[in-house]
Design an enzyme around this catalytic site. Structure first.
Site, short mmCIF file in Angstrom:
data_model
loop_
_atom_site.label_atom_id
_atom_site.label_comp_id
_atom_site.label_asym_id
_atom_site.label_seq_id
_atom_site.Cartn_x
_atom_site.Cartn_y
_atom_site.Cartn_z
N TRP A 1 -22.09 10.51 13.97
CA TRP A 1 -20.76 11.05 13.16
C TRP A 1 -21.75 12.15 12.22
CZ3 TRP A 1 -17.78 6.01 11.63
CH2 TRP A 1 -17.04 5.66 12.85
N LYS B 1 -16.81 13.38 15.10
CA LYS B 1 -17.44 12.47 15.94
C LYS B 1 -18.33 13.61 17.04
CE LYS B 1 -14.29 9.27 14.32
NZ LYS B 1 -12.93 9.82 13.80
N THR C 1 0.81 -1.27 0.10
CA THR C 1 0.19 -0.04 0.03
C THR C 1 1.12 1.14 -0.17
OG1 THR C 1 0.01 0.27 2.52
CG2 THR C 1 -1.77 -1.28 1.35
N GLU D 1 -6.08 -3.64 -0.23
CA GLU D 1 -6.31 -4.74 0.48
C GLU D 1 -7.25 -5.66 0.19
OE1 GLU D 1 -5.57 -1.72 1.49
OE2 GLU D 1 -4.52 -1.49 3.28
#
Lengths: 545, 545
Positions: free
Chosen positions: A444, A439, A186, A331
């Protein structure tokens, strides 16, 4: 895990890369592969590709490469990179796909961390390879080139000479499907790259999933635009091989070469390809300049890496091209979701295009869920915002030899770092990054949603929403806005606030709106939210005082 | 088998049946499933099907069914049979799909040999189940019915009552993908049936192969014509579930009900189905009677079990229907080859239709070869005739607990018993059965080829070619012919011989041609070659004397 009666089927017949190319060479021997090289268009077919793959595998074996070894590659999308996808994994070795855009320190980290024994390199990238060779000791190098080249690399072999002198056939050994076939690291913005080691099994099932979901067949012509070192190039060339489609490799190009890609689509008769909006947008611009207007009916383009703008999707539709939004990451191999509009949804035209922007439906073989800060699953109601967790046949369960595994994986789920909602119909919509979401108390708030809406205000040139500390709600959003020159000092905070109230609930509104002349940016041109959060961290707390 | 670096992917995430239905229920909850029952058309969707599958699995668990158990089923293609494909394997148990057309002695052999603990049965088949219950001891029975029925079976439960009283959700355990999910026994013409135990893995990969090769998507409507107890119904309903296609189950029908199937295609909007020519031919006949002429553009029909006649394929084409010849057997799940005409073949119309009769191209995941009598591989030259051997992801490697495994399997290859040639382009053409082919010296002569050509002679009513003993060539062909009444005594052996010489080499010609009034047939109407070979065994040897 429970076990039933052992079956009588050949369940030990392994899913592996060698079988894919052998099948293509036997069943579609004459189907064309076209590769744009510095020396012009190179054309051959699956039968010939297989011979060259055998030759390179034989040569590598003679040079001491064996199962468990790692062979690096640094190159553009050509037939030689393609061949390496089969020659190296066919030995039970792993192909390390180096991203030449990584900073040199990261590149050498990757070479060291994976323990690469050899390096394949395109002649254009020799200077980079020579630099890398000073940081990491390779046993040998193979230069992929159509001409004689000078290099300090040593010992060095010519790819074409290895092909020339080696036997063009080979008895392959059966390879355990759980063995690593290819490796991508990555390119995370923070910290060292993390290693994702793809298995023969995961690559096979992922690519076959792409074939089934995108309905790729031998009559198709698949062009590999996405660099093959980005999550295996999203698997397009592998899926194309599975069904014996014609393949096109565009070779070296930059974002300035959109015309080249469009011309290849037209000249080679491309019917399926993958690319990011960053290249698709200039491709569309070029397409619009061609006279007479080309008809590309039947061309499907998987679009990923960022959300495809509606204007871009509509623009391509005028040429008969369907843009299919796909979502994933290194991933995840990368396919997690594909955006297909299901039958029976009854959408207005506006709703249709709005839906097409969503990341889409999880494909078979992959599970997704959104979870709150405590890891509890949230409902698929299109409203509950949580981190998107992903699990499945071709999803990583760890990073290679890396302590950061524990931060990103739990019970086989990969924590994507993306904040998403999932609709009752199963459509995933990514609304923010976890690190950027606000948050506020138990709720959220998406910074991206607010930013996108703010940017639609006629007076706003740039808008960035960040979380800052709050004595009661832990975090609250503030908006930092650059007005267009004509509007400076002519628009009030209240006007912006009222504009936002047309779309957002009161508790979602920024606690303050700050007009500035400029928003600081990172080296790749994104808002530098890290710096901004630092700068404004105590802003509300001090304001309350 | 060699092993490389263990990957970082979730390679232990199992391919299994539960994931297929869970995916459909989550992503395509409202997509319709229509099932023709004695009580009329039953309509529901994947979300509801999943609830009922959970309920039946919970009920079975309460009744003592656990991983490793076998549950038999005898029924027609309805939603309940469909549900059983997931409820029983979801427990780690195996669904034994009983072929109600087997002789009672074979049925009881299958029940005994597999050790079935319970039996699901359609109410229409209760008398057969009651007979079977006298031969094999089941622990309990479940009657699938829309009405109250009387039965001697004991203890007996109603499927619908079990659904009613059981919890409609369930936490499923992960199942080892190599566990048996379903079981079919072959209905070989000689000897006892042989058990093929399909794994979760093999069923998943097979059905997904069907989806990819036939390009099935959620927009499709898949009708399950092939009985679900014949090699898992060729996997159509499983593939359809994988992509959330609309499913149609036609319930009970016979070969006389072709009209019913055609009407379902039209009324439900079927776009993909599978069937054998034996039912497709009457379907075409009925289709031709419908006014106004229906347009079935887009409908693809996989046709297997016997070679599709060109006239039938052309007939369907007039309605916009594509017939795709597929080849396989119980031992192969069944998909081995599919007949797609590859791009670039440059065929005349006649050649096109001739090619469509071939069994087709091996699909990815399956390998084929033709071998001579000593097991040596023969070239893909379209001429070399040998036994077709098959190996792959969803091909059996043995029979369950059966000594006959050694006669049919070698090194993971299944010996199909079919004699075939493979063209340079990879098309398989089956020309005979091994037991019927004539082994003349080192060469093989196809009895079927000779028969087909003889039948094209205007005077020939029936022709059967068999192998008989020969002092020099081991075996030689003789032809046994029934002439049409008008031609009796008017056609000579020499004329027939000359007719054959237009097509066949001299060494392939029958050594003798025998005119008879009738050819003996088996109970299913095929030439009784066994009897004929017995009768004529010494014919040439005695003639030579």
């Amino acid at each position: 895990m429970i076990r039933g009666i052992p079956s009588t089927m050949n369940d030990d017949y392994q899913l592996n890369m060698t079988r894919i190319i052998q099948h293509a060479a036997k069943i579609y021997p004459k189907r064309e592969i076209a590769s744009r090289t510095m020396a012009g268009m190179f054309r051959y077919n699956y039968a010939k590709a297989y011979e060259r793959i055998c030759a390179i595998a034989n040569a590598l074996e003679d040079l001491g490469i064996k199962a468990g070894d790692v062979v690096g590659i640094m190159g553009f999308n050509t037939h030689r990179f393609y061949e390496s996808y089969f020659s190296v994994p066919g030995l039970g070795a792993a192909l390390l796909e180096l991203n030449m855009r990584l900073p040199p320190a990261d590149l050498s980290y990757v070479a060291e961390h994976s323990g690469a024994k050899a390096l394949f390199v395109d002649d254009l990238l020799l200077p980079m390879a020579e630099m890398l060779a000073q940081q990491h000791e390779f046993e040998f190098f193979v230069v992929m080139s159509d001409r004689k080249v000078e290099t300090k690399l040593d010992p060095v072999y010519s790819y074409e000479e290895l092909v020339e002198r080696s036997k063009k056939e080979r008895e392959w050994e059966e390879i355990d499907e759980k063995s690593t076939a290819t490796i991508c690291y990555t390119s995370g913005t923070t910290g060292k790259p993390k290693g994702v080691y793809y298995s023969h099994r995961s690559i096979y099932l992922h690519a076959w999933g792409g074939v089934a979901n995108l309905k790729i067949g031998t009559e198709d012509c698949v062009m590999q635009i996405v660099p093959m070192f980005h999550a295996n190039g999203w698997g397009g060339h592998i899926g194309g091989t599975m069904v014996g489609a014609k393949l096109v490799f565009p070779g070296f190009f930059t974002l300035q070469n959109a015309d080249l890609l469009v011309n290849l689509i037209i000249e080679e008769g491309v019917t399926a390809t993958n690319a990011a909006p960053v290249i698709l947008i200039p491709m569309l611009e070029y397409l619009r300049k061609i006279e007479p207007k080309p008809n590309l009916e039947g061309l499907r383009i998987g679009s990923g890496a960022s959300e495809p703008p509606v204007a871009m999707m509509k623009g391509f539709a005028e040429f008969g091209v369907e843009i299919i939004h796909a979502y994933g990451a290194t991933e995840t191999s990368p396919l997690v979701t594909l955006n297909f509009v299901k039958p029976g949804l009854e959408l207005s035209e506006e709703e249709y295009w709005e839906l097409k922007r969503y990341q889409g439906l999880p494909v078979l073989g992959v599970e997704v869920k959104v979870v709150d800060a405590n890891g509890n699953e949230l409902p698929w109601d299109g409203k509950s915002m949580g981190e998107l967790w992903i699990k499945g046949l071709w999803i990583a369960k760890e990073y290679y030899d890396d302590e950061r595994t524990k931060d990103s994986f739990v019970d086989g789920w990969w924590k994507s770092g993306d904040v998403a909602v999932i609709t009752p119909e199963g459509y995933v919509k990514v609304v923010d990054r976890v690190k950027d979401v606000i948050k506020s108390g138990g709720e959220w708030i998406s910074s991206v949603d607010l930013e996108n809406y703010l940017m639609a205000h006629p007076a706003v040139y740039e808008a960035c929403v960040i979380a800052v500390e709050h004595p009661k709600w832990q975090e609250r959003p503030i908006a930092i806005i650059v007005l267009k020159p004509d509007y400076r000092d002519k628009v009030t905070k209240e006007e912006i606030r009222e504009f936002l109230m047309q779309r957002f609930a009161k508790w979602q509104l920024p606690d303050d709106i700050i007009f500035v002349n400029e928003i600081p940016k990172t080296s790749v041109g994104k808002f530098d939210k890290k710096l901004l959060r630092e700068r404004y961290r105590k802003y509300l707390i001090e304001k309350v005082k």
